[in-house]
Motif scaffolding. Structure first.
Motif, PDB file in Angstrom:
ATOM      1  N   ASP A   1       1.436  -1.337   4.776  1.00  0.00           N
ATOM      2  CA  ASP A   1       0.992   0.092   5.689  1.00  0.00           C
ATOM      3  C   ASP A   1      -0.526   0.253   5.387  1.00  0.00           C
ATOM      4  O   ASP A   1      -0.717   1.081   4.179  1.00  0.00           O
ATOM      5  CB  ASP A   1       2.049   1.154   4.917  1.00  0.00           C
ATOM      6  CG  ASP A   1       1.900   2.644   5.786  1.00  0.00           C
ATOM      7  OD1 ASP A   1       1.417   2.429   6.885  1.00  0.00           O
ATOM      8  OD2 ASP A   1       2.220   3.616   5.345  1.00  0.00           O
TER       9      ASP A   1
ATOM     10  N   ALA B   1       1.240   4.390  -2.050  1.00  0.00           N
ATOM     11  CA  ALA B   1       1.209   5.539  -2.071  1.00  0.00           C
ATOM     12  C   ALA B   1       0.889   6.399  -0.860  1.00  0.00           C
ATOM     13  O   ALA B   1       0.356   6.160   0.114  1.00  0.00           O
ATOM     14  CB  ALA B   1      -0.042   5.942  -3.077  1.00  0.00           C
ATOM     15  N   PRO B   2       1.456   7.652  -0.814  1.00  0.00           N
ATOM     16  CA  PRO B   2       2.237   8.549  -1.740  1.00  0.00           C
ATOM     17  C   PRO B   2       3.718   8.141  -1.938  1.00  0.00           C
ATOM     18  O   PRO B   2       4.183   8.746  -2.626  1.00  0.00           O
ATOM     19  CB  PRO B   2       2.065   9.916  -1.419  1.00  0.00           C
ATOM     20  CG  PRO B   2       1.972   9.889   0.287  1.00  0.00           C
ATOM     21  CD  PRO B   2       1.043   8.515   0.536  1.00  0.00           C
ATOM     22  N   GLY B   3       4.072   6.983  -1.254  1.00  0.00           N
ATOM     23  CA  GLY B   3       5.505   6.729  -1.447  1.00  0.00           C
ATOM     24  C   GLY B   3       6.485   7.237  -0.471  1.00  0.00           C
ATOM     25  O   GLY B   3       7.799   6.760  -0.541  1.00  0.00           O
ATOM     26  N   GLY B   4       6.271   7.517   0.813  1.00  0.00           N
ATOM     27  CA  GLY B   4       7.267   8.102   1.667  1.00  0.00           C
ATOM     28  C   GLY B   4       7.939   6.902   2.196  1.00  0.00           C
ATOM     29  O   GLY B   4       9.159   6.939   2.067  1.00  0.00           O
ATOM     30  N   LYS B   5       7.214   5.687   2.554  1.00  0.00           N
ATOM     31  CA  LYS B   5       7.952   4.566   3.013  1.00  0.00           C
ATOM     32  C   LYS B   5       8.738   3.778   2.114  1.00  0.00           C
ATOM     33  O   LYS B   5       9.821   3.400   2.264  1.00  0.00           O
ATOM     34  CB  LYS B   5       7.081   3.611   3.836  1.00  0.00           C
ATOM     35  CG  LYS B   5       6.445   4.306   5.238  1.00  0.00           C
ATOM     36  CD  LYS B   5       5.717   3.658   5.826  1.00  0.00           C
ATOM     37  CE  LYS B   5       5.020   4.343   6.998  1.00  0.00           C
ATOM     38  NZ  LYS B   5       3.864   5.266   6.190  1.00  0.00           N
TER      39      LYS B   5
ATOM     40  N   ASP C   1      -0.336   0.150  -5.421  1.00  0.00           N
ATOM     41  CA  ASP C   1      -1.377   0.779  -4.809  1.00  0.00           C
ATOM     42  C   ASP C   1      -2.630   0.835  -5.509  1.00  0.00           C
ATOM     43  O   ASP C   1      -2.610   0.611  -6.878  1.00  0.00           O
ATOM     44  CB  ASP C   1      -1.005   2.191  -4.397  1.00  0.00           C
ATOM     45  CG  ASP C   1      -1.850   2.791  -3.357  1.00  0.00           C
ATOM     46  OD1 ASP C   1      -1.456   2.966  -2.223  1.00  0.00           O
ATOM     47  OD2 ASP C   1      -3.196   3.151  -3.360  1.00  0.00           O
ATOM     48  N   LYS C   2      -3.768   0.438  -4.892  1.00  0.00           N
ATOM     49  CA  LYS C   2      -5.101   0.272  -5.465  1.00  0.00           C
ATOM     50  C   LYS C   2      -5.265   1.564  -6.211  1.00  0.00           C
ATOM     51  O   LYS C   2      -6.266   1.731  -7.384  1.00  0.00           O
ATOM     52  CB  LYS C   2      -6.043   0.211  -4.531  1.00  0.00           C
ATOM     53  CG  LYS C   2      -7.262  -0.605  -5.038  1.00  0.00           C
ATOM     54  CD  LYS C   2      -8.111  -1.259  -3.726  1.00  0.00           C
ATOM     55  CE  LYS C   2      -9.024  -0.578  -3.215  1.00  0.00           C
ATOM     56  NZ  LYS C   2     -10.195  -1.236  -2.414  1.00  0.00           N
TER      57      LYS C   2
ATOM     58  N   ARG D   1      -2.963   8.221  -6.730  1.00  0.00           N
ATOM     59  CA  ARG D   1      -2.077   8.442  -5.555  1.00  0.00           C
ATOM     60  C   ARG D   1      -0.880   7.870  -6.256  1.00  0.00           C
ATOM     61  O   ARG D   1       0.411   8.268  -5.671  1.00  0.00           O
ATOM     62  CB  ARG D   1      -2.499   7.800  -4.379  1.00  0.00           C
ATOM     63  CG  ARG D   1      -3.648   8.635  -3.644  1.00  0.00           C
ATOM     64  CD  ARG D   1      -4.189   7.981  -2.446  1.00  0.00           C
ATOM     65  NE  ARG D   1      -3.537   7.450  -1.758  1.00  0.00           N
ATOM     66  CZ  ARG D   1      -3.181   8.315  -0.510  1.00  0.00           C
ATOM     67  NH1 ARG D   1      -3.411   9.471  -0.322  1.00  0.00           N
ATOM     68  NH2 ARG D   1      -2.175   7.820   0.432  1.00  0.00           N
TER      69      ARG D   1
ATOM     70  N   ASP E   1      -4.836  -4.209  -6.795  1.00  0.00           N
ATOM     71  CA  ASP E   1      -5.416  -4.503  -5.303  1.00  0.00           C
ATOM     72  C   ASP E   1      -4.444  -5.503  -4.641  1.00  0.00           C
ATOM     73  O   ASP E   1      -4.543  -6.698  -5.126  1.00  0.00           O
ATOM     74  CB  ASP E   1      -6.934  -4.953  -5.492  1.00  0.00           C
ATOM     75  CG  ASP E   1      -7.731  -5.070  -4.349  1.00  0.00           C
ATOM     76  OD1 ASP E   1      -6.983  -5.189  -3.351  1.00  0.00           O
ATOM     77  OD2 ASP E   1      -8.854  -5.164  -4.550  1.00  0.00           O
ATOM     78  N   ALA E   2      -4.054  -5.071  -3.648  1.00  0.00           N
ATOM     79  CA  ALA E   2      -3.216  -6.086  -2.737  1.00  0.00           C
ATOM     80  C   ALA E   2      -3.813  -7.265  -2.305  1.00  0.00           C
ATOM     81  O   ALA E   2      -3.412  -8.416  -2.017  1.00  0.00           O
ATOM     82  CB  ALA E   2      -2.383  -5.261  -1.626  1.00  0.00           C
TER      83      ALA E   2
ATOM     84  N   CYS F   1       0.856  -1.124   0.037  1.00  0.00           N
ATOM     85  CA  CYS F   1      -0.149  -0.008   0.081  1.00  0.00           C
ATOM     86  C   CYS F   1       0.982   1.147  -0.053  1.00  0.00           C
ATOM     87  O   CYS F   1       0.999   1.841   0.989  1.00  0.00           O
ATOM     88  CB  CYS F   1      -0.980  -0.018   1.182  1.00  0.00           C
ATOM     89  SG  CYS F   1      -2.050  -1.272   1.144  1.00  0.00           S
TER      90      CYS F   1
HETATM   91  C1  LIG Z   1      -1.742   4.492   4.781  1.00  0.00           C
HETATM   92  S1  LIG Z   1      -1.702   4.864   3.119  1.00  0.00           S
HETATM   93  C2  LIG Z   1       0.126   4.566   2.467  1.00  0.00           C
HETATM   94  C3  LIG Z   1       1.148   5.296   2.878  1.00  0.00           C
HETATM   95  C4  LIG Z   1       2.316   4.979   2.120  1.00  0.00           C
HETATM   96  N1  LIG Z   1       2.843   3.685   2.623  1.00  0.00           N
HETATM   97  C5  LIG Z   1       3.535   5.950   2.520  1.00  0.00           C
HETATM   98  O1  LIG Z   1       4.172   5.746   3.553  1.00  0.00           O
HETATM   99  O2  LIG Z   1       3.445   7.058   1.887  1.00  0.00           O
HETATM  100  C6  LIG Z   1      -2.804   3.497   2.619  1.00  0.00           C
HETATM  101  C7  LIG Z   1      -2.587   3.347   1.083  1.00  0.00           C
HETATM  102  O3  LIG Z   1      -3.376   1.979   0.852  1.00  0.00           O
HETATM  103  C8  LIG Z   1      -3.905   2.289  -0.483  1.00  0.00           C
HETATM  104  N2  LIG Z   1      -4.788   0.878  -0.552  1.00  0.00           N
HETATM  105  C9  LIG Z   1      -5.912   0.893   0.188  1.00  0.00           C
HETATM  106  N3  LIG Z   1      -6.680  -0.281  -0.120  1.00  0.00           N
HETATM  107  C10 LIG Z   1      -5.588  -0.913  -0.937  1.00  0.00           C
HETATM  108  C11 LIG Z   1      -5.436  -2.481  -1.586  1.00  0.00           C
HETATM  109  N4  LIG Z   1      -6.629  -3.144  -1.457  1.00  0.00           N
HETATM  110  N5  LIG Z   1      -4.699  -2.671  -2.352  1.00  0.00           N
HETATM  111  C12 LIG Z   1      -3.405  -1.919  -2.477  1.00  0.00           C
HETATM  112  N6  LIG Z   1      -3.451  -0.603  -2.060  1.00  0.00           N
HETATM  113  C13 LIG Z   1      -4.340  -0.159  -1.262  1.00  0.00           C
HETATM  114  C14 LIG Z   1      -4.798   3.370  -0.543  1.00  0.00           C
HETATM  115  O4  LIG Z   1      -4.894   3.957  -1.706  1.00  0.00           O
HETATM  116  C15 LIG Z   1      -3.443   4.494   0.385  1.00  0.00           C
HETATM  117  O5  LIG Z   1      -2.722   4.904  -0.591  1.00  0.00           O
END
Ligand SMILES: C[S@@+](CC[C@H](N)C(=O)[O-])C[C@H]1O[C@@H](n2cnc3c(N)ncnc32)[C@H](O)[C@@H]1O
Length: 436
Positions: free
Chosen positions: A319, A254-258, A274-275, A279, A300-301, A252
Motif C-alpha cells: 500500500d 501504518a496506521p494499520g487499517g489494512k 513501516d519506515k 506511525r 525500510d521496505a 507499508c
Molecule cells: C498509504 S500509507 C499506508 C496505509 C496503511 N496500509 C493502512 O491501511 O493503514 C503509506 C505508508 O508507507 C510508509 N512508507 C513510506 N515509505 C516507506 C518505505 N520505504 N518502507 C516502509 N514504509 C514506508 C509511510 O510511513 C506510510 O505509513
C-alpha cells in the motif's frame, strides 16, 4: 480567526494533520472546538481556489500580512451560498472585522476588510466571472491537477473533481470475528444510527452510515467490534485472498487499517513494516483494540537486506506512499500542498518498492499493489511498467482504477454522469501472481 490561521498554515506549506493538533494544543480547545475548526477549515480549503481568484479580482495587489489574506479567503467562502458553511452577509462581515480588531497584527485592518467584503457582496456576478476565467477557481484544485485528470479521464474528470468538493460518507468495517455484519447493523439501528451494506460482494464487512458519528457512539468500538475505513480501502484484504497459515508481508502498514483487516479475515502470520516508527505505534494500538496480533517492525521496505530473514512470503501487500489524490475529499489540504513535480518522484519510489519486494514473494504467491491515487503514473502506468520489467509476474483480476464516488446529487444540482451505488475514495489496485 483560528480557521483563518489554519488555512494560512496550509498556504505556507503545512499539512492540516500537523497544524490542527498544534493549534488545538496552543488554544486548549475541547473536542467540540477542534471539530468546529476542522469542519470550517475543510470547507474553506475545498473552496480556496475560488476565494483566491475572487480576492485577486477585488484587490489585485499583494495583501500583507498573510493572515489578513487568510481572513479574507475564509470570509469569502462563508459568504458563498453553496459551500455548506454559509452565514448571513452582515454576520460574516461583522465577525471578520471584530476578529481583526482582536488581533494585534490586524488591528488597523478592519476598515479594509469591511470594504473588500462589501464590494464582494455588491458584485453578484464576480464568482461566475472568475470561475469562467480559471480552472483553479472553477474546480478548486491546482491547474496541473485538473489537467492531469482531464487527460486521464476525458469523460469522468468533472465527476472526480465534484466528488472532492463533498464531505465523504463514514464507512465502517465490521470485525466479523466478533460479530456478524447483519447483527452489527441491528446494534447500530438500536443506537439510532442507520447504515447500508454496499451490494459489492468484495465489501462483505462494510457498512456505510447515513450520517457520520463520533466513534464513541459506535457500539462496541472500544472492544474491537468495528473500525472506521473507507469502502475503497476495504478491497485490499479481500483481493489479497489470504489463507490460514500463510506468511504475509504488509510492507507499508501504518496506521494499520489494512493489517487489521487481513488478520480479521484469516489466521495468518503478518509482518507489518513501516519506515515511520511513530506511525507504527498506531498499528500496535489498532491491533490491540481489535484483539489481533502481528509482528511490527520499523524498517525500510525498499531495502529488504536489512530486515528480511530469507523466508519468502505467500502474500505481499504494498500500500505504497502516493500523492493521496484519491482522498482529496477527505483531506482537502492535499491538493494545495502537492506540486506537479511530486508525482514522478512518488512514482519512482513506488517502482523501487515494487522491485525490491518482488523477489521476496513465493512462487504462486500474490502481491497486491495499492495506492490511494487517481493519477495514472501511480496506478495503471506503474502496473504496466512492472509487468514489462518482470516476466514472472502475471496480472490477476483486480479492479484497477477506482474513481472517487458519492451516490448523492452534486452540490450544483446535477446528478453525476454515472450514478454511484455507494460512497468511496479513489484507489488503484493491481494484483500480481508469481509464475516461477
Ligand atoms: C498509504 S500509507 C499506508 C496505509 C496503511 N496500509 C493502512 O491501511 O493503514 C503509506 C505508508 O508507507 C510508509 N512508507 C513510506 N515509505 C516507506 C518505505 N520505504 N518502507 C516502509 N514504509 C514506508 C509511510 O510511513 C506510510 O505509513
Amino acid at each position: 480567526m483560528a480557521c483563518a490561521q489554519l488555512v494560512g498554515d496550509v498556504q505556507e506549506g503545512a499539512s492540516l494533520a500537523t497544524a490542527l493538533p498544534q493549534s488545538a494544543a496552543r488554544g486548549k480547545w475541547d473536542a467540540a472546538q477542534r471539530g468546529a475548526a476542522q469542519a470550517l477549515s475543510f470547507a474553506v480549503l475545498r473552496h480556496l481556489g475560488t476565494a483566491r481568484a475572487a480576492l485577486s479580482a477585488l484587490h489585485p495587489k499583494a495583501i500583507h500580512p498573510p493572515l489578513l489574506r487568510d481572513v479574507l479567503h475564509t470570509a469569502l467562502v462563508l459568504l458563498r451560498p453553496d459551500t455548506g458553511v454559509h452565514y448571513a452577509a452582515h454576520t460574516v462581515v461583522n465577525q471578520a472585522v471584530e476578529a481583526c480588531k482582536r488581533t494585534p497584527a490586524l488591528r488597523h485592518a478592519g476598515g479594509f476588510v469591511n470594504a473588500v467584503l462589501r464590494r464582494f457582496i455588491a458584485s453578484p456576478d464576480l464568482l461566475d466571472t472568475v470561475c469562467a476565467a480559471s480552472n483553479e477557481a472553477r474546480w478548486n484544485h491546482p491547474p496541473w491537477w485538473v489537467e492531469t485528470l482531464q487527460a486521464a479521464y476525458p469523460q469522468r474528470w468533472q465527476d472526480v473533481l465534484q466528488v472532492a468538493q463533498r464531505q465523504p460518507a463514514m464507512t465502517l468495517r465490521v470485525n466479523t470475528r466478533r460479530i456478524s455484519r447483519a447483527d452489527y447493523q441491528l446494534e447500530l439501528s438500536a443506537c439510532g444510527l442507520h447504515s447500508m451494506a454496499p451490494k459489492d460482494a468484495l465489501l462483505d464487512q462494510a457498512l456505510i452510515l447515513q450520517q457520520p458519528a463520533a466513534v464513541e457512539r459506535l457500539p462496541g468500538f472500544d472492544v474491537g467490534w468495528v473500525s472506521v475505513q473507507d469502502a475503497a480501502a476495504q478491497y485490499a484484504a479481500t483481493l489479497l485472498d489470504v489463507q490460514p497459515g500463510q506468511r504475509v508481508l504488509d510492507a507499508c502498514a501504518a496506521p494499520g487499517g489494512k493489517t487489521a483487516h487481513l488478520l480479521e479475515r484469516a489466521d495468518c502470520t503478518v509482518l507489518a513494516l513501516d519506515k515511520d516508527a511513530q506511525r507504527l505505534h498506531r498499528v500496535d494500538d489498532t491491533l490491540r483494540r481489535l484483539g489481533l496480533q502481528a509482528n511490527t517492525l520499523a524498517a525500510d521496505a525498499a531495502h529488504p537486506a536489512a530486515w528480511w530473514d530469507g523466508q519468502r512470503f505467500d502474500r505481499i501487500l504494498l500500500d505504497a506512499p502516493c500523492s493521496a489524490s484519491g482522498i482529496s475529499r477527505r483531506h482537502p489540504d492535499i491538493r494545495w500542498l502537492r506540486r506537479a513535480t511530486d508525482i514522478p518522484a512518488l512514482a519512482a519510489t513506488q517502482t523501487a518498492l515494487l522491485d525490491a519486494l518482488w523477489p521476496l514473494l513465493q512462487t504462486g504467491g500474490k502481491l497486491l499493489y495499492a495506492t490511494c491515487s487517481v493519477f495514472p503514473q501511480e496506478g495503471a502506468q506503474q502496473a504496466a511498467a512492472f509487468l514489462a520489467r518482470h516476466a514472472d509476474a502475471i496480472a490477476s483480476p483486480a479492479p484497477g482504477q477506482l474513481l472517487p464516488q458519492e451516490p448523492q446529487h452534486s452540490g450544483d444540482g446535477n446528478a453525476a454522469a454515472s450514478p454511484a451505488s455507494h460512497s468511496q475514495d479513489g484507489f488503484y489496485y493491481a494484483l500480481f501472481t508469481k509464475s516461477s
